[in-house]
Design an enzyme around this catalytic site. Sequence first.
Site, PDB file in Angstrom:
ATOM      1  N   PRO A   1      49.242  45.865  46.084  1.00  0.00           N
ATOM      2  CA  PRO A   1      48.078  44.982  46.013  1.00  0.00           C
ATOM      3  C   PRO A   1      47.424  45.034  44.631  1.00  0.00           C
ATOM      4  O   PRO A   1      47.292  46.105  44.033  1.00  0.00           O
ATOM      5  CB  PRO A   1      47.145  45.548  47.080  1.00  0.00           C
ATOM      6  CG  PRO A   1      48.040  46.277  48.017  1.00  0.00           C
ATOM      7  CD  PRO A   1      49.145  46.835  47.178  1.00  0.00           C
ATOM      8  N   GLU A   2      47.052  43.868  44.132  1.00  0.00           N
ATOM      9  CA  GLU A   2      46.370  43.787  42.852  1.00  0.00           C
ATOM     10  C   GLU A   2      44.885  43.540  43.107  1.00  0.00           C
ATOM     11  O   GLU A   2      44.430  43.556  44.250  1.00  0.00           O
ATOM     12  CB  GLU A   2      47.014  42.687  42.003  1.00  0.00           C
ATOM     13  CG  GLU A   2      48.510  42.931  41.766  1.00  0.00           C
ATOM     14  CD  GLU A   2      49.189  41.856  40.939  1.00  0.00           C
ATOM     15  OE1 GLU A   2      48.492  41.160  40.151  1.00  0.00           O
ATOM     16  OE2 GLU A   2      50.411  41.679  41.077  1.00  0.00           O
TER      17      GLU A   2
END
Length: 283
Positions: free
Chosen positions: A2-3
Amino acid sequence: MPELPEVETVRRGLVPVLEGARIARADVNRPDLRWPFPERMAERLTGARIERLRRRSKYILADLDTDETLLIHLGMSGRMLIESTAPGVFHHTQLPQAKHDHVVLQTDEGARIVFNDPRRFGAMDLAPTEQIEEHKLLAKLGPEPLGNSFDGLALTAALAGKATAIKAALLDQRVVAGLGNIYVCEVLHRARINPRRKARNLSARRIHSLVPIIRDVLIDAIEAGGSSLRDHRQANGELGYFQHTFRAYDREGEPCTTEGCTGTIRRIVQSGRSSFYCPSCQR
């Protein structure tokens, strides 16, 4: 992994349920994830009130009234999901404890928040709130791209003299915090910058132009609930939808979406990661 948009989406979903709530019970179902959990983690969390839920880069920070902060990293496959039996709290149907439900928080208002992580690359830690910015995972991070300290001058200074490709430079968390492979590809496509260009060879004008583009891409992604390619889910269990509007990432062989461009998206590998770009309009 996840960013920033995915982590921010999860944080925003958790705020209505966790901020201001007291942890009536904390269950820690294994000794570690990527690293060992802190000593007596369940005991230290139980009874604590969550005063504030914030984000730093790709980390969620829960400030407690015990003067400690719970640091949460989702890793490759981690999810923070809300289950509840309390009326008026959004949730998906409460399920029996699953195999990979490693940490479960029960609030005093009846909500159940589950940290589920099949690959166990996530992490949790507890540290004094007044020292949290000095934590080993946070101390060397660059500015927040949506914060006031991130501007053209700051980015120009951070990129000065860098012989690395601009793609690698923007992935460096010391340059700007929270960007990952997906969103750097999208940013460089909108900016019409070739991912192989050396950072030091970009003009100040082009570097300054990157700042609003970075912000726009991240804001667009947050509003869409992030990108769900494999594991990401919002806190209520729903998918994100930004992947449906990718202009470059994962579009190898498809027409470029830049107005007036007749090019085709190409995939190359840089430092072991896929870069997607249009060789016709990204110079």
